[in-house]
Scaffold this motif. Sequence first.
Motif, PDB file in Angstrom:
ATOM      1  N   TRP A 128       0.834  -1.602  -0.092  1.00 36.71           N
ATOM      2  CA  TRP A 128       0.316  -0.091   0.331  1.00 36.71           C
ATOM      3  C   TRP A 128       0.600   1.004  -0.089  1.00 36.71           C
ATOM      4  CZ3 TRP A 128       0.965   3.241   3.926  1.00 36.71           C
ATOM      5  CH2 TRP A 128       1.094   2.340   4.712  1.00 36.71           C
ATOM      6  N   HIS A 129       0.523   2.457  -0.306  1.00 36.68           N
ATOM      7  CA  HIS A 129       1.376   3.577  -0.437  1.00 36.68           C
ATOM      8  C   HIS A 129       0.365   5.275  -0.712  1.00 36.68           C
ATOM      9  CE1 HIS A 129       1.188   3.468  -4.855  1.00 36.68           C
ATOM     10  NE2 HIS A 129       1.117   2.494  -5.540  1.00 36.68           N
ATOM     11  N   ALA A 130       0.282   5.746  -0.068  1.00 36.85           N
ATOM     12  CA  ALA A 130       0.336   7.642  -1.023  1.00 36.85           C
ATOM     13  C   ALA A 130       0.154   6.877  -2.204  1.00 36.85           C
ATOM     14  CB  ALA A 130       0.941   8.234  -0.068  1.00 36.85           C
ATOM     15  N   LEU A 467      -1.376  -0.767 -14.104  1.00 38.37           N
ATOM     16  CA  LEU A 467      -2.700  -0.649 -14.506  1.00 38.37           C
ATOM     17  C   LEU A 467      -3.225  -1.027 -13.164  1.00 38.37           C
ATOM     18  CD1 LEU A 467      -5.008  -0.906 -16.397  1.00 38.37           C
ATOM     19  CD2 LEU A 467      -4.598  -3.212 -16.417  1.00 38.37           C
ATOM     20  N   HIS A 468      -3.871  -0.279 -12.523  1.00 38.32           N
ATOM     21  CA  HIS A 468      -5.057  -0.741 -11.719  1.00 38.32           C
ATOM     22  C   HIS A 468      -6.210  -1.674 -11.930  1.00 38.32           C
ATOM     23  CE1 HIS A 468      -3.842   3.502  -8.816  1.00 38.32           C
ATOM     24  NE2 HIS A 468      -2.712   2.597  -9.653  1.00 38.32           N
ATOM     25  N   GLY A 469      -6.587  -2.464 -10.663  1.00 39.99           N
ATOM     26  CA  GLY A 469      -8.440  -3.010 -10.962  1.00 39.99           C
ATOM     27  C   GLY A 469      -8.164  -4.331 -11.400  1.00 39.99           C
ATOM     28  N   TRP A 522     -10.107   2.758 -14.121  1.00 38.77           N
ATOM     29  CA  TRP A 522      -8.421   2.303 -13.179  1.00 38.77           C
ATOM     30  C   TRP A 522      -7.565   3.378 -14.005  1.00 38.77           C
ATOM     31  CZ3 TRP A 522     -10.552   0.252  -9.587  1.00 38.77           C
ATOM     32  CH2 TRP A 522     -11.410  -0.601  -9.314  1.00 38.77           C
ATOM     33  N   LEU A 523      -6.607   3.228 -13.279  1.00 34.86           N
ATOM     34  CA  LEU A 523      -5.706   4.291 -13.464  1.00 34.86           C
ATOM     35  C   LEU A 523      -4.750   3.363 -14.014  1.00 34.86           C
ATOM     36  CD1 LEU A 523      -3.864   7.526 -13.183  1.00 34.86           C
ATOM     37  CD2 LEU A 523      -3.486   6.583 -11.342  1.00 34.86           C
ATOM     38  N   VAL A 524      -3.695   3.999 -15.145  1.00 39.02           N
ATOM     39  CA  VAL A 524      -2.532   3.699 -15.733  1.00 39.02           C
ATOM     40  C   VAL A 524      -1.600   4.209 -15.499  1.00 39.02           C
ATOM     41  CG1 VAL A 524      -1.822   2.160 -17.666  1.00 39.02           C
ATOM     42  CG2 VAL A 524      -3.943   2.394 -17.424  1.00 39.02           C
TER      43      VAL A 524
HETATM   44 CU1  C2O Z   1       1.131   1.909  -7.084  1.00 37.56          CU
HETATM   45 CU2  C2O Z   1      -0.850   3.905  -9.440  1.00 37.56          CU
HETATM   46  O1  C2O Z   1       0.310   3.039  -8.072  1.00 37.56           O
END
Ligand code: C2O
Length: 562
Positions: A128-130, A467-469, A522-524
């Motif tokens: 996990w991270h900011a 890629l998020h999600g 979802w951010l890339v």
């Molecule tokens: Cu580890 Cu959008 O990040």
Amino acid sequence: MAGLASAVKLASFLCIIFIAPWMASAALVQHNFTIGTQNVTRVCNTETIVTVNGQYPGPTITVDEGDNLIVEVQNDGPYNVTIHWHGVKQFGSPWADGPSYITQCPIAPGNKYTYNFTITGQEGTLWWHAHILYLRATVHGALVIKPGAGNDYPFSEPDDEIPIILGEWWNANVQDVILDAIATGAVPNDSDAYTINSQPGDFFPCSSNDTVRFLVEMGKTYLLRIVNAAMIHTSFFKIAQHNMTVVAMDAVYVKPYTTDVLLIAPGNTMDVLITTDQEVGLYYVGTRVYNSQPDGTQYLNTSATAILQYEGALNTSTPLLPDFPDYNDTDTAFNFSSSLRSLNSSVPQTVDVEMYITEGLGLITCPDNSCPENNGVRGVGSFNNISFVDPDIAILQAYYNDIDGVFTRDFPDNPPVEFNYTEADIPLSFWAPDTGTRVKVLEFNSTVQVVFQNTGIITFESHPIHLHGHDFYLVGQGFGNYNNETDPANFNLVDPQMLNTLGVPTGGWAAIRFVANNPGVWLVHCHFESHSSLGFDMVFLTYNGPEDADIVPPPPSDLPQC
Ligand code: C2O
């Protein structure tokens, strides 16, 4: 109309809660994160840094697969903050993903927000991270996901586990580092030390008294849970005299792969087994930063080190150093990252959506001559020649509430012009990307293939694309320009590795496949934080599916507002 739609969505959400009795077997794991500041000294320098619960690195969270994790984040620090659960798929909980201005507005100082999500179908190490500017330099920690009830590791149970978090340290306030760069257009200052579990180790000044020691016994097996939380740098990782067997990467099991060197990009995590089968003694565990730019210089010529200390070894003896690859050893880098294979795989054999996306750096003119210090231009990152501009409210909020004017749904499937992306001297006319907040819409359950193509604008570089999600299959990669006639024939559609972050080969390309089965936003982005802060981002918007479980739920009542 919108009211009715939300009422229907709310009704379906409640319905999900009532029809999910199987969740009863999973545990509820609760944590409180208090964001604050404290003075920390590294490499002869004291800085006031932002931390969670006063810990640097932050607390390790351990759950079983299937658990519901609830983390209440109280921001008692001086900056806006969000927390991202890197690699967690967030099925049905897109509001808990955490990237600022993508799924949520930041948590302002004095406020709090509760992240509530279930970890399903993932085992291994994540973190996990900011997720705002440079705060993640110190606001980060490991997320350990053990097999759920009745399940075991697909390898023999290790005797013990060793968490290893790679990071970077600045002799400066890290928020100032990135804000100064944004203001002046200059490249952000590089870090002053590399770290293992926040300590630089024996080769940095004023550090050797605090070098991390991993105490081990002869003849045992240890599971190293390695997280690369560094901001900018991909690293080689070695342990003197010890082989390592990679068993998972990005919390996806791989066929065991034994090697004496790892390559790990910012964002990636690795589960690695070692056996303590050497003579009683001290052995350095260390990193060497990899610079993938052709003709790039070496960054700090110093390794972060910790010590693997066998029981019975003299504290004072001199540890053995591993023999590191050269800082620019792209052959070793590519060999490692093309050697891992999924243990279990169900790679999509056909695709519905095909995208070819250039990725790399560029230069834009600062508006109103706002960066004279940098000759009126600033470095940026882009996908398909679009450098991403953060909106003023989160894209997921704008989408859910039908708010116009925040983003457009016209991210292109191909670069705007075709040119030789990997020639050495790309004409200056290609160096300036457009700017915008354009998202790519995906229909629910469509199968997506993306070929990321690195460009040589400013420089070639292996950018870690996250890629998020979702996890995605890495079906192919190579150097030079991707050839859509000949390269697909060599794709691995049998047992390709599955990842959430991929270092695209420098001056090359990589092809991924995933199923858009997760409605939400979802951010890339490039996981070099300076690049992401400078527009190296893009966004997928996956529409709702037919079932109640495939509909973006209403936002939590405490969702921060901008
Ligand atoms: Cu580890 Cu959008 O990040």
